[in-house]
Design a protein around this motif. Structure first.
Motif, mmCIF file in Angstrom:
data_model
loop_
_atom_site.group_PDB
_atom_site.id
_atom_site.type_symbol
_atom_site.label_atom_id
_atom_site.label_comp_id
_atom_site.label_asym_id
_atom_site.label_seq_id
_atom_site.Cartn_x
_atom_site.Cartn_y
_atom_site.Cartn_z
ATOM 1 N N LEU A 241 38.635 38.880 30.882
ATOM 2 C CA LEU A 241 37.565 38.994 31.872
ATOM 3 C C LEU A 241 36.914 37.631 32.084
ATOM 4 N N VAL A 242 36.581 37.339 33.344
ATOM 5 C CA VAL A 242 35.971 36.055 33.691
ATOM 6 C C VAL A 242 34.698 36.319 34.491
ATOM 7 N N GLU A 243 33.575 35.815 33.988
ATOM 8 C CA GLU A 243 32.310 35.932 34.722
ATOM 9 C C GLU A 243 32.349 34.971 35.907
ATOM 10 N N GLY A 244 31.985 35.465 37.057
ATOM 11 C CA GLY A 244 32.027 34.616 38.247
ATOM 12 C C GLY A 244 31.198 35.182 39.378
ATOM 13 N N TYR A 245 31.639 34.906 40.589
ATOM 14 C CA TYR A 245 30.896 35.346 41.769
ATOM 15 C C TYR A 245 31.845 35.472 42.956
ATOM 16 N N ARG A 246 31.367 36.168 43.982
ATOM 17 C CA ARG A 246 32.087 36.185 45.254
ATOM 18 C C ARG A 246 31.069 36.001 46.368
ATOM 19 N N ILE A 247 31.515 35.295 47.359
ATOM 20 C CA ILE A 247 30.694 35.020 48.540
ATOM 21 C C ILE A 247 31.530 35.437 49.746
ATOM 22 N N VAL A 248 30.941 36.198 50.630
ATOM 23 C CA VAL A 248 31.613 36.605 51.860
ATOM 24 C C VAL A 248 30.763 36.104 53.020
ATOM 25 N N VAL A 249 31.415 35.428 53.957
ATOM 26 C CA VAL A 249 30.706 34.895 55.120
ATOM 27 C C VAL A 249 31.414 35.343 56.394
ATOM 28 N N HIS B 12 35.784 32.976 46.159
ATOM 29 C CA HIS B 12 35.635 33.426 44.781
ATOM 30 C C HIS B 12 35.481 32.221 43.871
ATOM 31 N N GLY B 13 34.771 32.431 42.766
ATOM 32 C CA GLY B 13 34.609 31.350 41.806
ATOM 33 C C GLY B 13 34.268 31.873 40.436
ATOM 34 N N ARG B 14 34.415 30.994 39.452
ATOM 35 C CA ARG B 14 33.990 31.326 38.096
ATOM 36 C C ARG B 14 32.580 30.788 37.904
ATOM 37 N N GLN B 15 31.852 31.372 36.988
ATOM 38 C CA GLN B 15 30.476 30.966 36.728
ATOM 39 C C GLN B 15 30.431 29.468 36.457
ATOM 40 N N GLY B 16 29.627 28.752 37.219
ATOM 41 C CA GLY B 16 29.486 27.309 37.057
ATOM 42 C C GLY B 16 30.537 26.500 37.788
ATOM 43 N N GLY B 17 31.481 27.168 38.456
ATOM 44 C CA GLY B 17 32.544 26.463 39.164
ATOM 45 C C GLY B 17 32.368 26.527 40.674
#
Length: 132
Positions: free
Chosen positions: A87-95, A105-110
């Protein structure tokens, strides 16, 4: 008695270091999580504007949330690639820009990466929406 500058400078430096930990965690790059998240959104908006040929002000952020990705592909696996199976903590952004929906998509801090064929993060009660 005249005060020397070193004790005053030392005191100011100690206070600055003590206060530096306030206001969010630091991912080792000197930015708080909040500043890093804002930077990721700015990068995604800039990339979307470039991809679609519109001004950055015309790009609308639809979703910006912290998620847990099922593996190192961050929900954007590429053919013939191998990824960590953790599992990888991260985020997603949709525009949205110029009638198109773009996913990042990205990993936390990336930094975010454009994802042409996005997959969903791990289902469940994830970290939730990024607080702005």
């Amino acid at each position: 008695m005249r005060l020397g500058t070193m004790p005053v400078v030392g005191t100011i430096a100690a206070i600055a270091l003590a206060l530096g930990g306030c206001g969010g965690s630091d991912g080792g790059d000197g930015m708080s999580d909040h500043e890093a998240a804002d930077g990721a959104v700015r990068l995604a908006v800039a990339d979307a504007a470039e991809r679609t040929g519109v001004d950055e002000r015309e790009v609308r952020v639809v979703l910006d949330e912290a998620v847990t990705w099922p593996d190192g592909s961050l929900g954007c696996p590429q053919p013939d690639q191998f990824y960590t199976q953790a599992l990888v903590e991260g985020y997603r952004i949709v525009v949205e820009a110029d009638g198109r929906t773009l996913h990042y998509h990205g990993r936390q801090g990336g930094d975010p990466a454009y994802c042409a064929e996005p997959q969903d993060p791990v289902a469940g009660d994830g970290p939730g929406t990024v607080d702005r």
